[in-house]
Design a protein around this motif. Sequence first.
Motif, PDB file in Angstrom:
ATOM      1  N   PRO A   1       2.923  -6.206  -3.815  1.00 24.75           N
ATOM      2  CA  PRO A   1       3.252  -7.403  -3.733  1.00 24.75           C
ATOM      3  C   PRO A   1       4.678  -7.643  -4.286  1.00 24.75           C
ATOM      4  O   PRO A   1       5.084  -6.437  -5.246  1.00 24.75           O
ATOM      5  CB  PRO A   1       2.223  -8.095  -4.579  1.00 24.75           C
ATOM      6  CG  PRO A   1       1.861  -7.199  -5.763  1.00 24.75           C
ATOM      7  CD  PRO A   1       1.727  -5.847  -4.736  1.00 24.75           C
TER       8      PRO A   1
ATOM      9  N   ASP B   1      -0.376  -8.121   5.158  1.00 27.78           N
ATOM     10  CA  ASP B   1       0.275  -9.436   6.151  1.00 27.78           C
ATOM     11  C   ASP B   1      -0.673  -9.319   7.364  1.00 27.78           C
ATOM     12  O   ASP B   1      -0.595  -8.695   8.330  1.00 27.78           O
ATOM     13  CB  ASP B   1       1.751  -8.965   6.753  1.00 27.78           C
ATOM     14  CG  ASP B   1       2.551  -8.713   5.312  1.00 27.78           C
ATOM     15  OD1 ASP B   1       2.579  -9.620   4.641  1.00 27.78           O
ATOM     16  OD2 ASP B   1       3.126  -7.665   5.170  1.00 27.78           O
TER      17      ASP B   1
ATOM     18  N   VAL C   1      -1.217  -6.520  -1.180  1.00 25.17           N
ATOM     19  CA  VAL C   1      -1.205  -7.621  -0.157  1.00 25.17           C
ATOM     20  C   VAL C   1      -1.135  -7.014   1.230  1.00 25.17           C
ATOM     21  O   VAL C   1      -0.781  -5.919   1.528  1.00 25.17           O
ATOM     22  CB  VAL C   1       0.073  -8.682  -0.316  1.00 25.17           C
ATOM     23  CG1 VAL C   1      -0.094  -9.152  -1.925  1.00 25.17           C
ATOM     24  CG2 VAL C   1       1.417  -7.940  -0.169  1.00 25.17           C
TER      25      VAL C   1
ATOM     26  N   GLU D   1       5.551 -13.166  -4.639  1.00 28.86           N
ATOM     27  CA  GLU D   1       3.968 -13.110  -4.435  1.00 28.86           C
ATOM     28  C   GLU D   1       3.245 -13.018  -5.702  1.00 28.86           C
ATOM     29  O   GLU D   1       2.318 -13.754  -5.695  1.00 28.86           O
ATOM     30  CB  GLU D   1       3.736 -11.914  -3.429  1.00 28.86           C
ATOM     31  CG  GLU D   1       4.220 -12.364  -2.184  1.00 28.86           C
ATOM     32  CD  GLU D   1       4.413 -10.878  -1.114  1.00 28.86           C
ATOM     33  OE1 GLU D   1       4.571 -11.114  -0.046  1.00 28.86           O
ATOM     34  OE2 GLU D   1       4.108  -9.923  -1.752  1.00 28.86           O
TER      35      GLU D   1
ATOM     36  N   SER E   1      -0.613 -14.937   7.505  1.00 28.84           N
ATOM     37  CA  SER E   1      -0.899 -15.128   6.337  1.00 28.84           C
ATOM     38  C   SER E   1      -0.751 -14.058   5.569  1.00 28.84           C
ATOM     39  O   SER E   1      -0.716 -12.866   6.014  1.00 28.84           O
ATOM     40  CB  SER E   1      -2.532 -15.636   6.189  1.00 28.84           C
ATOM     41  OG  SER E   1      -2.703 -16.688   6.966  1.00 28.84           O
ATOM     42  N   VAL E   2      -0.474 -14.171   4.139  1.00 33.01           N
ATOM     43  CA  VAL E   2      -0.179 -13.100   3.309  1.00 33.01           C
ATOM     44  C   VAL E   2      -1.715 -13.158   2.337  1.00 33.01           C
ATOM     45  O   VAL E   2      -1.983 -14.054   1.599  1.00 33.01           O
ATOM     46  CB  VAL E   2       1.012 -12.925   2.497  1.00 33.01           C
ATOM     47  CG1 VAL E   2       0.951 -12.011   1.294  1.00 33.01           C
ATOM     48  CG2 VAL E   2       2.101 -13.005   3.210  1.00 33.01           C
TER      49      VAL E   2
END
Length: 259
Positions: free
Chosen positions: A14, A44, A42, A18, A113-114
Motif C-alpha cells: 500500500p 487493484d 492491496v 492508502e 476499486s482498491v
Amino acid sequence: MNQDASLHQRRRPPTAHELGGIPWLGLLQPAERERAVAALVVGDAQAGDYVCRVGRPVTYWFGVVEGLLKMSADNADGLSMTFAGLPPGGWFGEGTTIKREPYRYNIQALRKSVVAGLPVDTFHWLLDHSIGFNRFVMSQLNERLAQFIAAREIDRLGSPDARVARSLAALFHPVLYPGVGQVLRITQQELAYLVGLSRQRVNEALAFLEAQGAIRVEYGGLRVLDLQALRSSPFARTDGDEGARSRRRAAAGVAYPAL
C-alpha cells in the motif's frame, strides 16, 4: 489474496495515502502498527472481479480503500441476493476470519476499486496483542449485526422509496464506512444493483427523496442531508407532493439527472 489469479497478481504494497484510509491503523501501538503495515497488501480490482467467493478458505481480512463492492450469495433457486454494499473505509469478514471458516458469500467489485488485505495470521496476532484492535473488531461485529437486522427490515418494506432510503442510510454508516463522509460516489445503476430495483425505479425514488430534503443529487454522487430521515421515515407519497410529480415525469420517460 484469496481471489482469481488476475486480481491476485495485482497485489502490491500500500502507498502512504492508502494506509491513511485504513481506520484501525491509528488505534494500534507503534510496534503493532509496524507489524500490520508490513503485512498489509492491496489489490487493484476491476469491475466484476471477485475479492472472495463462496466456499473458498479465508486467508485475508479485507477492506475497501477506494471504489465500491457488493456482498451477495445465490439462493436455492439460483437467484443472487445482495446483502450489503461496501463503500470506502469498510472492512468486512471479521466473523469469517475469526473462525477461519470458508466464505458463505461472494464479494465482487462494482467498479474499479482498491482493496486492502490483512493476512489472517496477522489478524489473529493483533487480536491476541492489541486492545485497540480488539475494540475496533468488537465494534464492527456489533454494528454489523445491527446492519443485517436492518437489512431484513428492508427486504420486507413494500415502499420502493423507503427501500432506497434505508439502503442509502446503510451506505452512510459512520462506523462501518468512515471513508464515505457526507458524499457517496455512486451511480444509479450501482445503487440499483444494491437495492434490487430497476434503475428507472431508483431514479424515481432519488427524485422523491431529494424533494423530501433527505438527499441532494450531485454530479457523480449523493449528499446526505438528513441521515435520520433516511433511517426511519416511511416516506409515504401523496398525490400532491413533488414525489408524485416526479413519478409522473418518470412514467412519461423524463429521466432524473444521472449521478
